[in-house]
Scaffold this active site. Structure first.
Site, mmCIF file in Angstrom:
data_model
loop_
_atom_site.group_PDB
_atom_site.id
_atom_site.type_symbol
_atom_site.label_atom_id
_atom_site.label_comp_id
_atom_site.label_asym_id
_atom_site.label_seq_id
_atom_site.Cartn_x
_atom_site.Cartn_y
_atom_site.Cartn_z
ATOM 1 N N LYS A 65 64.458 18.969 81.090
ATOM 2 C CA LYS A 65 63.249 18.898 81.683
ATOM 3 C C LYS A 65 62.888 17.599 82.195
ATOM 4 O O LYS A 65 62.140 17.313 83.111
ATOM 5 C CB LYS A 65 62.086 19.574 80.683
ATOM 6 C CG LYS A 65 62.243 20.950 80.654
ATOM 7 C CD LYS A 65 61.299 21.644 80.019
ATOM 8 C CE LYS A 65 61.459 23.303 79.671
ATOM 9 N NZ LYS A 65 60.271 23.671 78.923
ATOM 10 N N ASN A 86 59.998 22.151 84.739
ATOM 11 C CA ASN A 86 60.433 23.484 84.379
ATOM 12 C C ASN A 86 60.801 24.108 85.638
ATOM 13 O O ASN A 86 61.541 25.110 85.500
ATOM 14 C CB ASN A 86 59.743 24.330 83.348
ATOM 15 C CG ASN A 86 58.703 24.989 84.168
ATOM 16 O OD1 ASN A 86 58.168 24.682 85.211
ATOM 17 N ND2 ASN A 86 58.385 26.160 83.583
ATOM 18 N N ASP A 102 54.768 25.892 82.463
ATOM 19 C CA ASP A 102 54.760 26.366 81.202
ATOM 20 C C ASP A 102 53.180 26.300 80.477
ATOM 21 O O ASP A 102 52.800 27.449 79.755
ATOM 22 C CB ASP A 102 55.409 25.279 80.270
ATOM 23 C CG ASP A 102 56.847 25.320 80.271
ATOM 24 O OD1 ASP A 102 57.349 26.312 80.467
ATOM 25 O OD2 ASP A 102 57.647 24.325 79.980
ATOM 26 N N ALA A 127 52.435 17.185 68.727
ATOM 27 C CA ALA A 127 52.031 16.169 69.804
ATOM 28 C C ALA A 127 53.437 15.769 70.352
ATOM 29 O O ALA A 127 53.502 14.578 70.897
ATOM 30 C CB ALA A 127 51.176 15.036 69.050
ATOM 31 N N ASN A 150 48.816 16.117 64.162
ATOM 32 C CA ASN A 150 50.336 15.957 64.073
ATOM 33 C C ASN A 150 50.532 15.070 62.835
ATOM 34 O O ASN A 150 49.830 14.095 62.396
ATOM 35 C CB ASN A 150 50.700 15.203 65.529
ATOM 36 C CG ASN A 150 52.076 15.094 65.526
ATOM 37 O OD1 ASN A 150 53.027 16.261 65.384
ATOM 38 N ND2 ASN A 150 53.024 14.090 65.782
ATOM 39 N N ARG A 151 51.937 15.591 62.415
ATOM 40 C CA ARG A 151 52.717 14.874 61.114
ATOM 41 C C ARG A 151 52.566 13.511 61.525
ATOM 42 O O ARG A 151 52.154 12.523 60.492
ATOM 43 C CB ARG A 151 53.997 15.435 61.095
ATOM 44 C CG ARG A 151 54.506 14.890 59.853
ATOM 45 C CD ARG A 151 55.828 15.463 59.673
ATOM 46 N NE ARG A 151 56.815 15.444 60.773
ATOM 47 C CZ ARG A 151 58.107 15.981 61.148
ATOM 48 N NH1 ARG A 151 58.499 16.790 59.998
ATOM 49 N NH2 ARG A 151 58.547 15.753 61.967
ATOM 50 N N SER A 154 50.065 8.593 64.676
ATOM 51 C CA SER A 154 49.976 7.893 66.117
ATOM 52 C C SER A 154 50.213 8.679 67.300
ATOM 53 O O SER A 154 49.700 8.306 68.285
ATOM 54 C CB SER A 154 50.898 6.573 65.860
ATOM 55 O OG SER A 154 52.217 7.108 65.663
ATOM 56 N N GLY A 236 54.664 33.314 71.238
ATOM 57 C CA GLY A 236 54.735 32.857 72.696
ATOM 58 C C GLY A 236 55.649 33.541 73.855
ATOM 59 O O GLY A 236 55.859 32.994 75.050
HETATM 60 P P1 ATR Z 1 58.888 19.798 71.415
HETATM 61 O O1 ATR Z 1 59.312 19.487 72.677
HETATM 62 O O2 ATR Z 1 59.344 21.220 71.044
HETATM 63 O O3 ATR Z 1 57.407 19.671 71.273
HETATM 64 P P2 ATR Z 1 59.263 17.641 69.990
HETATM 65 O O4 ATR Z 1 58.913 16.713 71.200
HETATM 66 O O5 ATR Z 1 60.367 17.158 69.160
HETATM 67 O O6 ATR Z 1 59.478 18.916 70.441
HETATM 68 O O7 ATR Z 1 58.198 17.644 69.096
HETATM 69 C C1 ATR Z 1 58.127 18.417 68.000
HETATM 70 C C2 ATR Z 1 56.683 18.424 67.197
HETATM 71 O O8 ATR Z 1 56.963 19.387 66.166
HETATM 72 C C3 ATR Z 1 56.115 17.144 66.747
HETATM 73 O O9 ATR Z 1 54.784 17.168 67.068
HETATM 74 C C4 ATR Z 1 56.572 17.120 65.357
HETATM 75 O O10 ATR Z 1 55.878 16.099 64.578
HETATM 76 P P3 ATR Z 1 56.252 14.645 64.513
HETATM 77 O O11 ATR Z 1 55.739 14.025 65.890
HETATM 78 O O12 ATR Z 1 55.573 14.147 63.387
HETATM 79 O O13 ATR Z 1 57.765 14.594 64.315
HETATM 80 C C5 ATR Z 1 56.323 18.754 64.895
HETATM 81 N N1 ATR Z 1 57.122 18.948 63.863
HETATM 82 C C6 ATR Z 1 58.320 19.141 63.889
HETATM 83 N N2 ATR Z 1 59.010 19.622 62.338
HETATM 84 C C7 ATR Z 1 57.491 19.661 61.604
HETATM 85 C C8 ATR Z 1 57.340 19.633 60.488
HETATM 86 N N3 ATR Z 1 58.079 20.218 59.446
HETATM 87 N N4 ATR Z 1 55.887 19.682 59.861
HETATM 88 C C9 ATR Z 1 55.001 19.375 60.753
HETATM 89 N N5 ATR Z 1 55.319 18.889 61.966
HETATM 90 C C10 ATR Z 1 56.453 18.982 62.554
#
Ligand code: ATR
Length: 268
Positions: A65, A86, A102, A127, A150-151, A154, A236
């Site tokens: 993408k 997309n 999307d 995020a 978000n985890r 930042s 989804g």
């Molecule tokens: P996508 O394109 O699917 O959004 P990504 O850009 O890799 O994929 O983002 C994954 C998201 O899922 C992120 O927000 C990630 O949190 P981090 O930014 O802290 O990595 C979140 N994520 C993945 N596994 C997670 C978990 N076990 N608990 C909480 N958040 C998680």
């Protein structure tokens, strides 16, 4: 016959050919729609060859993408906001237009399900790219507030800072109050995990939507929401149909019917 395709890697699982052939049949459009596997580093050549050989447009999925975003000569506001494309379309002058359907596909499904949007307090979990892709279309629905949790705090903060004060970013343990709608845009459901959100927060929501879906079972997050008796719970799959409908409309100028598609393709 005009040619379309979906490009990505892996690609054999993609439902897009089935959806678009169904739409074409229902709307009387003469087109074919295939799958193209993109080997690492070959996206641009693959797309250009496809367009040279009669391709009029394509869908682009993981992990291409961003490559599609870079390749497009012009971009919709949604593609710009998402930082990802997309849907590509060959325009009359031969230039390539990039869109991202999307997020609008999601909003289409949320409206179909009568989920709260206008004036609602909305929680977005995650995020990453998926969260980034849905913010602008949701903001267009005039919610009261969007909180991105978000985890990695930042990342939530820098994503929210791109938008008005209505959008806030925080960590999971800072969440407070109640949300009308909770959207899981994290990739947790992919690995059968759950984001660390307190039950009290999920319980109070009117609607929970997981951007992920599984062909065989409920996602972990929708399962959790159902166990807490959230009134409206959805995965989804409708978003997948929604984004496809909007791509088809961009290419062909006619809008396929949503309900007949969901009836035919809903896996479970
Ligand atoms: P996508 O394109 O699917 O959004 P990504 O850009 O890799 O994929 O983002 C994954 C998201 O899922 C992120 O927000 C990630 O949190 P981090 O930014 O802290 O990595 C979140 N994520 C993945 N596994 C997670 C978990 N076990 N608990 C909480 N958040 C998680």
């Amino acid at each position: 016959t005009d040619k379309y395709a979906v490009l990505g890697n892996p690609i054999e699982h993609s439902m897009s050919p089935l959806l678009h052939e169904f739409f074409a049949q229902k709307t009387g459009q003469d087109l074919s729609y295939g799958r193209i596997l993109v080997e690492t580093g070959t996206f641009e050549k693959t797309v250009r060859d496809f367009f040279k050989n009669g391709g009029r447009g394509c869908n682009v999925t993981v992990p291409c993408k961003l490559d599609a975003y870079k390749l497009a000569d012009s971009l919709s506001d949604y593609a710009k906001a998402a930082g990802a494309v997309n849907t590509l379309k060959v325009m009359e002058d031969g230039s390539i237009y990039g869109d991202n359907t999307d997020g609008r596909g999601l909003v289409y499904d949320l409206k179909r399900l009568s989920c709260p949007l206008a004036d609602a307090r909305i929680l977005i979990i995650g995020a990453g790219g998926a969260a980034k892709g849905i913010l602008l279309p949701i903001l267009n629905e005039a919610p009261k507030e969007i909180v991105i949790a978000n985890r990695t705090v930042s990342k939530a903060q820098s994503l929210s800072s791109l938008y008005s004060d209505k959008v806030k970013g925080c960590g999971f343990d800072e969440l407070e109050g109640s949300f009308d709608l909770i959207i899981n845009a994290s990739s947790t459901s992919l690995s059968g995990e759950l984001p660390p959100i307190k039950d009290e927060i999920i319980e109070k929501a009117q609607a929970v939507y997981d951007l992920m879906y599984s062909k065989t079972a409920l996602t972990t997050f929708t399962q959790k929401a159902l166990s807490l008796n959230v009134p409206k719970v959805s995965d989804g799959f409708g978003m997948l149909i929604g984004q496809a409908i909007l791509s088809f409309e961009l290419w062909r100028g006619v809008k396929p019917d949503f309900d007949s598609a969901i009836k035919k393709f809903r896996p479970c």
